[in-house]
Design an enzyme around this catalytic site. Structure first.
Site, PDB file in Angstrom:
ATOM      1  N   CYS A   1       0.825  -1.218   0.000  1.00  0.00           N
ATOM      2  CA  CYS A   1       0.000   0.000   0.000  1.00  0.00           C
ATOM      3  C   CYS A   1       0.854   1.260   0.000  1.00  0.00           C
ATOM      4  CB  CYS A   1      -0.941  -0.010   1.200  1.00  0.00           C
ATOM      5  SG  CYS A   1      -1.990  -1.471   1.193  1.00  0.00           S
TER       6      CYS A   1
ATOM      7  N   HIS B   1      -4.026   6.685   1.646  1.00  0.00           N
ATOM      8  CA  HIS B   1      -4.283   5.390   1.006  1.00  0.00           C
ATOM      9  C   HIS B   1      -5.678   4.944   1.428  1.00  0.00           C
ATOM     10  CE1 HIS B   1      -4.368   1.212   0.215  1.00  0.00           C
ATOM     11  NE2 HIS B   1      -4.141   0.851   1.464  1.00  0.00           N
TER      12      HIS B   1
ATOM     13  N   ASN C   1     -10.136  -1.265  -1.567  1.00  0.00           N
ATOM     14  CA  ASN C   1      -8.713  -0.989  -1.349  1.00  0.00           C
ATOM     15  C   ASN C   1      -7.936  -1.455  -2.582  1.00  0.00           C
ATOM     16  OD1 ASN C   1      -6.013  -1.147  -0.593  1.00  0.00           O
ATOM     17  ND2 ASN C   1      -6.447  -1.853   1.482  1.00  0.00           N
TER      18      ASN C   1
HETATM   19  N1  ACO Z   1     -18.588 -10.453   6.612  1.00  0.00           N
HETATM   20  C1  ACO Z   1     -19.164 -10.818   7.775  1.00  0.00           C
HETATM   21  N2  ACO Z   1     -18.454 -11.159   8.856  1.00  0.00           N
HETATM   22  C2  ACO Z   1     -17.116 -11.123   8.744  1.00  0.00           C
HETATM   23  C3  ACO Z   1     -16.474 -10.757   7.584  1.00  0.00           C
HETATM   24  C4  ACO Z   1     -17.255 -10.416   6.469  1.00  0.00           C
HETATM   25  N3  ACO Z   1     -16.738 -10.034   5.298  1.00  0.00           N
HETATM   26  N4  ACO Z   1     -15.142 -10.811   7.778  1.00  0.00           N
HETATM   27  C5  ACO Z   1     -14.958 -11.202   9.045  1.00  0.00           C
HETATM   28  N5  ACO Z   1     -16.161 -11.406   9.642  1.00  0.00           N
HETATM   29  C6  ACO Z   1     -16.446 -11.831  11.005  1.00  0.00           C
HETATM   30  C7  ACO Z   1     -15.278 -12.463  11.677  1.00  0.00           C
HETATM   31  O1  ACO Z   1     -15.164 -13.821  11.298  1.00  0.00           O
HETATM   32  C8  ACO Z   1     -15.653 -12.300  13.139  1.00  0.00           C
HETATM   33  O2  ACO Z   1     -16.548 -13.331  13.481  1.00  0.00           O
HETATM   34  P1  ACO Z   1     -16.458 -14.057  14.914  1.00  0.00           P
HETATM   35  O3  ACO Z   1     -16.633 -12.949  15.922  1.00  0.00           O
HETATM   36  O4  ACO Z   1     -17.584 -15.018  14.857  1.00  0.00           O
HETATM   37  O5  ACO Z   1     -15.099 -14.672  14.952  1.00  0.00           O
HETATM   38  C9  ACO Z   1     -16.423 -10.997  13.160  1.00  0.00           C
HETATM   39  O6  ACO Z   1     -16.762 -10.707  11.799  1.00  0.00           O
HETATM   40  C10 ACO Z   1     -15.661  -9.845  13.722  1.00  0.00           C
HETATM   41  O7  ACO Z   1     -14.380  -9.909  13.224  1.00  0.00           O
HETATM   42  P2  ACO Z   1     -13.315  -8.835  13.661  1.00  0.00           P
HETATM   43  O8  ACO Z   1     -12.021  -9.199  13.042  1.00  0.00           O
HETATM   44  O9  ACO Z   1     -13.395  -8.654  15.134  1.00  0.00           O
HETATM   45  O10 ACO Z   1     -13.901  -7.554  12.974  1.00  0.00           O
HETATM   46  P3  ACO Z   1     -13.364  -6.121  13.080  1.00  0.00           P
HETATM   47  O11 ACO Z   1     -14.373  -5.278  13.720  1.00  0.00           O
HETATM   48  O12 ACO Z   1     -11.965  -6.062  13.594  1.00  0.00           O
HETATM   49  O13 ACO Z   1     -13.293  -5.705  11.549  1.00  0.00           O
HETATM   50  C11 ACO Z   1     -11.711  -5.497   9.763  1.00  0.00           C
HETATM   51  C12 ACO Z   1     -12.491  -6.452  10.643  1.00  0.00           C
HETATM   52  C13 ACO Z   1     -12.692  -4.696   8.903  1.00  0.00           C
HETATM   53  C14 ACO Z   1     -10.807  -6.308   8.825  1.00  0.00           C
HETATM   54  C15 ACO Z   1     -10.899  -4.566  10.682  1.00  0.00           C
HETATM   55  O14 ACO Z   1     -10.086  -5.305  11.540  1.00  0.00           O
HETATM   56  C16 ACO Z   1     -10.064  -3.618   9.921  1.00  0.00           C
HETATM   57  O15 ACO Z   1     -10.546  -2.640   9.395  1.00  0.00           O
HETATM   58  N6  ACO Z   1      -8.739  -3.870   9.846  1.00  0.00           N
HETATM   59  C17 ACO Z   1      -7.868  -3.114   9.003  1.00  0.00           C
HETATM   60  C18 ACO Z   1      -7.632  -3.980   7.847  1.00  0.00           C
HETATM   61  C19 ACO Z   1      -7.434  -3.248   6.559  1.00  0.00           C
HETATM   62  O16 ACO Z   1      -7.880  -2.149   6.312  1.00  0.00           O
HETATM   63  N7  ACO Z   1      -6.733  -3.915   5.691  1.00  0.00           N
HETATM   64  C20 ACO Z   1      -6.497  -3.394   4.404  1.00  0.00           C
HETATM   65  C21 ACO Z   1      -5.155  -3.807   3.947  1.00  0.00           C
HETATM   66  S1  ACO Z   1      -3.881  -3.052   4.854  1.00  0.00           S
HETATM   67  C22 ACO Z   1      -3.968  -1.507   4.439  1.00  0.00           C
HETATM   68  O17 ACO Z   1      -4.287  -1.191   3.324  1.00  0.00           O
HETATM   69  C23 ACO Z   1      -3.683  -0.541   5.482  1.00  0.00           C
END
Ligand code: ACO
Length: 330
Positions: free
Chosen positions: A112, A256, A287
């Site tokens: 990224c 980004h 993204n």
């Molecule tokens: N749809 C429905 N449920 C989902 C999905 C989905 N697509 N993906 C995960 N879940 C579930 C998980 O399995 C979990 O279930 P569980 O509680 O039964 O185990 C539940 O949702 C909650 O998962 P969390 O990981 O706690 O969710 P969180 O609130 O942390 O959100 C997310 C996840 C959106 C990935 C968050 O952690 C985030 O924004 N992280 C940053 C990641 C990012 O932006 N990456 C991009 C690449 S890096 C960059 O560009 C900077």
């Protein structure tokens, strides 16, 4: 002293649109979950086009807009995490696509943060007066590596395909890329990675590893989020300080486009007003890794939000971990 400025940006996204509703049919997810967690409504996926092929479309758009032909390009920087081949890199392939064999081409794979690293190298090459123009291509075809089933839902919903091409040129005027600061920290490599093929393994590429899902991206989303919301504001302040520019003088921040929640948290920590000073178009593209900043810059310019003389800050955080920021006087 020669300075590097952004002359033109071109962009290309493949026509295939995948909405959250489309994803609901493929995996156990929901429009509400995706929107609330990321702000994404839809993203574009290729249908058979490779990374360099979409990079070419963006490059052609930029060259046409700049009134240049490919023969005018002195140096190519090509940034992607999704090369057509593991070897050779996409930069050399771009010289074939553009019909300019012999042109130097450098590959960047800083995920990224690829646009920031690309700007940093372009600035150095232009300021040293080695080159008068650089074609910085950022192109990402990520959909082909995503697991479009429930097992891959945590990453499949976030990433999209897209490309941009930025033409940087030399100027004697007091404008352009004022500073670029970059960082990396490989202690977190496994928090966001695509594991295979790998030199850790013998053989390098095996059905066994493919079956284990090692050919798909894996992410520790919470750790990425935690680091992103602290590193983004810190590196933006570091870049402003290096450029001797005050926060109040910033016209627009183009981060980004990782996730709307990250963008909002960064705006809040920097005490900037979201949607006014911090640009977001993640709802349309998801993204797109190193292509996201120039795609966002392109659209911000088209909307009249970036004008000559404005101070614009671009910043990124991503896999590696890598992060960086740049201050630009437009
Ligand atoms: N749809 C429905 N449920 C989902 C999905 C989905 N697509 N993906 C995960 N879940 C579930 C998980 O399995 C979990 O279930 P569980 O509680 O039964 O185990 C539940 O949702 C909650 O998962 P969390 O990981 O706690 O969710 P969180 O609130 O942390 O959100 C997310 C996840 C959106 C990935 C968050 O952690 C985030 O924004 N992280 C940053 C990641 C990012 O932006 N990456 C991009 C690449 S890096 C960059 O560009 C900077």
């Amino acid at each position: 002293m020669a300075r590097a400025y952004i002359d033109t940006i071109g962009m290309y996204v493949p026509p295939g649109v995948v909405t959250n509703q489309d994803l609901e049919k493929l995996m156990d997810t929901s429009n509400e979950w995706i929107l609330e967690r990321s702000g994404i409504q839809e993203r574009h996926h290729v249908d058979g086009e490779s990374t360099t092929e979409i990079g070419l479309k963006a490059a052609e758009a930029a060259l046409a807009k700049a009134g240049m032909t490919a023969d005018d390009v002195e140096y190519i920087i090509f940034s992607t995490i999704a090369n057509d081949y593991l070897v050779p890199g996409g930069g050399a392939i771009m010289t074939k696509h553009l019909g300019i064999p012999g042109t130097p081409a450098l590959d960047i794979r800083m995920a990224c943060s690829g646009y920031l690293y690309g700007l940093q190298v372009a600035k150095a090459l232009i300021e040293s007066e080695a080159y008068n123009n650089i074609l910085l291509i950022t192109a990402e075809v990520q959909s082909v590596a995503l697991d479009m089933t429930t097992a891959g839902r945590d990453t499949a919903v976030l990433f999209g395909d897209g490309a941009a091409a930025t033409i940087l040129k030399s100027t004697d005027e007091d404008r352009g890329v004022l500073t670029v600061v970059t960082h990396s920290d490989g202690r977190y490599a496994e928090d966001l990675m695509l594991r295979s093929p790998s030199t850790h393994d013998k053989p390098f590429l095996s059905y066994e590893n493919v079956d284990k899902g090692h050919g798909r991206p894996v992410m520790n989303g919470r750790n990425v989020f935690k680091h992103a919301i602290t590193k983004f504001p810190a590196v933006i302040m570091e870049a402003l300080e290096a450029a001797n520019i005050e926060k109040k003088d910033v016209k627009l921040v183009v981060p980004h486009q990782a996730n709307l929640r990250i963008t909002e948290a960064v705006a809040q920590r920097l005490e900037l007003e979201p949607y006014k000073v911090v640009y977001s178009n993640i709802h349309k593209y998801g993204n797109t890794t190193s292509a996201s900043i120039p795609i966002a810059l392109y659209e911000a310019m088209a909307e009249g939000k970036v004008n000559r003389g404005d101070i614009v800050v671009v910043a990124a955080f991503g896999a590696g971990f890598t992060w960086g920021a740049s201050v630009i006087r437009w």
